[in-house]
Design a protein around this motif. Structure first.
Motif, PDB file in Angstrom:
ATOM      1  N   ARG A  93       7.576  -2.537   3.495  1.00 39.70           N
ATOM      2  CA  ARG A  93       6.163  -2.912   3.535  1.00 39.70           C
ATOM      3  C   ARG A  93       5.324  -2.011   2.660  1.00 39.70           C
ATOM      4  NH1 ARG A  93       4.628  -3.398   9.032  1.00 39.70           N
ATOM      5  NH2 ARG A  93       3.107  -1.770   8.681  1.00 39.70           N
ATOM      6  N   GLU A  94       5.643  -0.730   2.737  1.00 42.61           N
ATOM      7  CA  GLU A  94       4.852   0.233   1.974  1.00 42.61           C
ATOM      8  C   GLU A  94       5.036   0.009   0.469  1.00 42.61           C
ATOM      9  OE1 GLU A  94       3.997   5.041   1.964  1.00 42.61           O
ATOM     10  OE2 GLU A  94       5.834   4.269   2.855  1.00 42.61           O
ATOM     11  N   ARG A 116       3.244  -3.158  -0.596  1.00 44.46           N
ATOM     12  CA  ARG A 116       1.801  -2.983  -0.649  1.00 44.46           C
ATOM     13  C   ARG A 116       1.407  -2.233  -1.924  1.00 44.46           C
ATOM     14  NH1 ARG A 116       0.222  -1.126   4.591  1.00 44.46           N
ATOM     15  NH2 ARG A 116       0.964   0.880   3.878  1.00 44.46           N
ATOM     16  N   ARG A 128      -2.059  -5.067  -1.847  1.00 44.29           N
ATOM     17  CA  ARG A 128      -2.547  -5.538  -0.555  1.00 44.29           C
ATOM     18  C   ARG A 128      -1.333  -5.798   0.327  1.00 44.29           C
ATOM     19  NH1 ARG A 128      -1.332 -11.010  -0.411  1.00 44.29           N
ATOM     20  NH2 ARG A 128      -1.160 -11.985  -2.457  1.00 44.29           N
ATOM     21  N   ASP A 129      -1.574  -6.090   1.605  1.00 43.79           N
ATOM     22  CA  ASP A 129      -0.447  -6.393   2.483  1.00 43.79           C
ATOM     23  C   ASP A 129       0.150  -7.738   2.116  1.00 43.79           C
ATOM     24  OD1 ASP A 129       0.170  -4.353   4.337  1.00 43.79           O
ATOM     25  OD2 ASP A 129      -1.872  -4.565   5.098  1.00 43.79           O
ATOM     26  N   VAL A 130       1.459  -7.812   2.153  1.00 42.29           N
ATOM     27  CA  VAL A 130       2.139  -9.047   1.765  1.00 42.29           C
ATOM     28  C   VAL A 130       3.023  -9.506   2.906  1.00 42.29           C
ATOM     29  CG1 VAL A 130       3.631 -10.136   0.071  1.00 42.29           C
ATOM     30  CG2 VAL A 130       2.238  -8.187  -0.582  1.00 42.29           C
ATOM     31  N   LEU A 131       3.030 -10.823   3.086  1.00 39.69           N
ATOM     32  CA  LEU A 131       3.918 -11.393   4.082  1.00 39.69           C
ATOM     33  C   LEU A 131       5.291 -11.545   3.451  1.00 39.69           C
ATOM     34  CD1 LEU A 131       3.390 -12.342   6.939  1.00 39.69           C
ATOM     35  CD2 LEU A 131       3.208 -14.667   6.041  1.00 39.69           C
ATOM     36  N   GLU A 141       4.611 -16.091  -2.409  1.00 40.77           N
ATOM     37  CA  GLU A 141       4.165 -16.412  -1.056  1.00 40.77           C
ATOM     38  C   GLU A 141       3.549 -17.826  -1.039  1.00 40.77           C
ATOM     39  OE1 GLU A 141       1.445 -13.321   0.017  1.00 40.77           O
ATOM     40  OE2 GLU A 141       1.168 -14.137   2.016  1.00 40.77           O
TER      41      GLU A 141
END
Lengths: 315, 530
Positions: free
Chosen positions: B245-246, B249, B254-257, B463
């Motif tokens: 996740r880090e 990002r 940004r945060d990604v699914l 995504e």
């Protein structure tokens, strides 16, 4: 009637001697094509390089009264024209076919323009025999029946051509330089990243094709004809091109193809007693070229990067 | 933390960093590919260089290898400032690079490929085959990379070709090995083998720079990570202290699914039936040896396989771009759960296939999806230009309708562009792909073929594209997904067909493990040994 004459002609040593001479003449520009295209540069300008070589050979030989300088002049003239092709297609990445056509037309125009100026409108008269490339009989070998006259009573350049075919085959397929040439023609980027100087290799190969074609010009004007006429190559550079493709871009393959075409050229004047039009017969080598390209060869595999300019930092 | 690591790892007298790139700046017309980037790679580590497409990874490495000249900045190798004007300089400095697209010459032998440019005996010498073979044999034994030097490269599998590339670097005495997206074309097993080789090389004192966008691999094999985003260095991470996740990002900003969210499929009647399908390659060799499968309404059938096992040809045959030499493809429209009559669409041609309801997202968007030099408006009706709403009698274009159609696609599919008349080539890969997908879905197809739909597309767009494919499925379409990315296949598909050498070897559920799929992809059936 026709077949009878053909059968008779086919067993004369005279026919085969002429056929091999034509073959040797065609083979020089064909080998030039092989080396240029193996490095990835399409070269259809052998016709023009040959013509300018034929012209320069005669002019230099007459001016210096030295046959060797004449031959050298022919090669340099062909090499310079090839250098133009190299600059246009390697540095400027222009379309290589268009460049080749332009060079052929330019060579024809240039020789037509220079000939009357340099000879005060007289044209060239037949060369003195001291200024012609001599026939050379190779000692006792020349006396072997049939084979002697066919193989060992040829023009001196014939033997040179035989030597060049073998050397070029060795160079391309048995040496490190040849490995680099083939690599550059197949995948220039791979060669470049392996540390091979792609442009240098291509320059050398294209210029070599000019040297060989120029030598063919000397063979034609100083050897076979003993004179220079306007447009005396008459499309032989193009037949050489076909021989190169027919021979699958290999020296020996090209040699085989040149023998076929040489036979066609040698046959046409010898079949005139058969009542078939001389004009029609003289198209024989060209028809043979078409048949060979369509029927016998089909799709040949050119080097993968043939005709594709190399741009180092593509992306 | 980082400081202390630095101190403890410093070897007695030699330099700390194998590669140091300082303030590297490179701009192409219109783009800054490398914006004052710093990169430090310690000796003897595996260093990941990650980032989305266009983040500047390749530019940076091409600068290191001398293929691209930077506008400013300096490069240090073993603490010495160096000037790298070309690959020859890089090789001399001990830098080797395995490019994403292999730099191998197919009609030459393994040995010829390896020694090229550095042949035994020097330039003016005959090619010394025996000596070349012996040197290669010694190398391959020392590094555990077995290979037959006399085989033509064109006969090798992709994994073996990569081995040749690695040997090529080692032959040149490279100490710094740059691997550009090395796992993209490998099976899971080949990937594991590669990782073992890389670890071994590091043990023998080599330094590896590993360019990738696959986060799982970064975590699996590297020591340190440098993240690039839009030409800038946005951070250095220590692998064992970070997670997917880090990294994601940092890459995207940004945060990604990362996981695809979807409901279970509700498959309906059979829409596409492929029976004993056969076809030939461009070289007239048989490549499809009797393919059988069906795709139901409301499901995604994934086709997994190592590239080059006939997937490309299969897609082309289904889309009407390549002739089938045998077999049959039928298409059945399902309306409100009721199947209509089956239509034979074998060899009806691309145009008729579209009319019949086939939509095709091609694997190479520049080659067959778009006319890259033309505008978005023009590209938005490719293949549909003869439709009544776009042309009068298929002759005169209705420009107004076309423009409003293009604008509708742009808005609905969030294609980022300054205007609808902008040339396609000015768009990023992700936005180009979005337009293709918009166009293909806009025709309300019965059957959607998505070939490598997210290739060369950034994470954000991936995504979006995944969501679109799921939405098509949920709308009751039959979707065929072909992808070289096993993760993509596994997360999207409802069933997975594995293709090997022109055949479907098995159709399995998406719960199959990566190892099982990997086995099938290499032609062996699933064995329960381990």
């Amino acid at each position: 009637m026709f077949l009878q004459v053909l059968g008779h002609v086919l067993i004369t040593s005279d026919l085969w001697q002429a056929a091999l001479q034509f073959a040797a003449l065609l083979l020089l520009p064909a080998l030039g094509g092989v080396i240029s295209e193996r490095s990835g540069v399409v070269n259809i300008a052998m016709e023009g390089m040959m013509l300018i070589g034929a012209y320069a050979g005669v002019m230099v030989a007459v001016a210096t009264h030295n046959i060797l300088l004449g031959v050298l002049g022919a090669m340099i003239a062909g090499g310079l024209l090839a250098l133009v092709h190299a600059i246009v297609s390697i540095n400027f990445m222009a379309n290589q076919t268009v460049s080749g056509i332009a060079i052929n037309i330019a060579a024809l125009g240039l020789t037509n323009f220079l000939l009357p100026i340099q000879t005060n409108g007289q044209g060239i008269t037949a060369l003195d025999s001291s200024l012609r490339l001599p026939q050379a009989a190779l000692g006792p070998l020349a006396h072997i029946p049939f084979i002697g006259p066919v193989l060992f009573q040829q023009n001196i350049l014939f033997y040179v051509v035989v030597l060049i075919v073998i050397l070029l085959h060795f160079l391309l397929f048995r040496t490190n330089i040849g490995l680099r040439i083939r690599a550059v023609g197949e995948h220039p980027q791979a060669a470049d990243t392996a540390g091979v100087n792609v442009r240098l290799v291509r320059y050398l190969c294209v210029v070599s094709s000019g040297l060989l074609s120029g030598l063919a010009g000397a063979f034609l004007s100083l050897g076979i004809a003993g004179i220079f006429n306007q447009d005396m190559t008459a499309g032989q550079g193009y037949i050489a091109l076909a021989a190169m493709i027919f021979g699958k871009y290999t020296p020996f393959g090209a040699a085989g193809a040149c023998i076929v075409f040489g036979l066609g050229e040698a046959l046409s004047p010898r079949l005139q007693d058969t009542g078939i039009s001389a004009n029609l017969l003289s198209t024989l080598p060209y028809l043979l070229t078409l048949v060979a390209l369509v029927g016998l060869v089909g799709r040949t595999m050119a080097p993968a990067a043939d005709g594709v300019p190399y741009e180092p930092a593509a992306e | 933390m980082q400081e202390s690591t630095v101190v403890t790892q410093r070897p007695a007298s030699s330099s700390l960093y194998a590669v140091e790139m300082r303030e590297i700046y490179k701009a192409w017309p219109g783009v800054v590919a490398s914006d004052h980037v710093n990169l430090r790679v310690r000796k003897g580590e595996i260093h990941a260089l990650v980032g989305e497409n266009g983040a500047g990874k390749s530019t940076l490495m091409n600068i290191l290898y001398g293929l691209v000249t930077p506008d400013s900045g300096e490069v240090l190798i073993n603490d010495r400032v160096v000037h790298i004007a070309g690959p020859r300089d890089a090789i001399r400095l001990g830098i080797g690079m395995v490019h994403q697209h292999f730099m191998l010459i197919p009609p030459l032998t393994v040995a010829e490929n390896i020694v090229l440019g550095n042949e035994p005996g020097g330039l003016v010498s005959g090619y010394q085959r025996r000596r070349a073979n012996e040197e290669i044999k010694a190398l391959s034994e020392r590094y555990g990379l077995p290979i037959d030097p006399n085989v033509l490269v064109e006969k090798l599998s992709v994994g073996q070709q990569q081995r040749v590339e690695i040997l090529k670097m080692l032959y040149r005495g490279a100490d710094i090995l740059v691997m550009d997206e090395p796992t993209g074309v490998l099976t899971p097993q080949e990937t594991d083998d590669l990782f073992a080789v890389l670890r071994d090389l590091v043990k023998q004192g080599k330094t590896v720079i590993f360019i990738t966008h696959k986060l799982r691999e970064v975590l699996a094999v590297t020591d340190t990570i440098t993240v690039l985003r839009r030409g800038k260095n946005v951070g250095e991470l220590i692998t064992r202290e970070t997670n997917q996740r880090e990294i994601a990002r940092a890459m995207v900003g940004r945060d990604v699914l990362l996981r695809v969210e979807k409901e279970p499929a509700r498959p309906g009647a059979v829409v596409v039936q492929v029976k004993n399908l056969q076809a030939q390659s461009d070289r007239d060799l048989a490549v499809l040896h009797g393919i059988n499968f069906e795709v139901h309404a409301g499901e995604i059938l994934g086709i997994a396989g190592v590239e080059g096992n006939g997937q490309t040809e299969l897609v082309e045959v289904l889309a009407g771009m390549r002739k089938a030499t045998g077999g049959q493809i039928t298409l059945t429209e399902v309306k409100d759960g009721v199947a209509g009559p089956a239509k034979d669409i074998t060899n009806i041609g691309a145009s008729n296939a579209r009319i019949a309801g086939v939509a095709h997202i091609p694997e190479d968007r520049r080659e067959s999806g778009l006319v890259i030099t033309e505008s978005i408006v023009d590209n938005s009706i490719l293949g549909r230009h003869h439709w009544r709403e776009f042309s009068r009698n298929s002759i005169i274009l209705r420009l107004k309708q076309i423009a409003s159609w293009a604008n509708k696609l742009i808005t609905e599919f969030d294609v980022r562009t300054p205007s609808a008349v902008a040339a396609m080539r000015t768009l990023s890969g992700g936005n180009q792909q979005k337009l293709i997908i918009a166009r293909e879905l806009g025709s309300n197809p019965i059957f959607l073929i998505a070939a490598q739909p997210t290739r060369g597309v950034d994470i954000g767009a991936i995504e979006f594209i995944h969501r679109q494919l799921i939405a098509q499925r949920d709308a009751g379409k039959a979707v065929l997904l072909i992808s070289a990315e096993l993760d993509e296949i596994r997360s999207l598909s409802d069933r997975i067909a594995v293709m090997y050498e022109g055949q479907i070897v098995d159709i399995v559920s998406p719960e199959a493990t990566e190892e099982e799929l990997g086995c099938l992809m290499t032609g062996s059936s699933i064995v329960n040994e381990v």
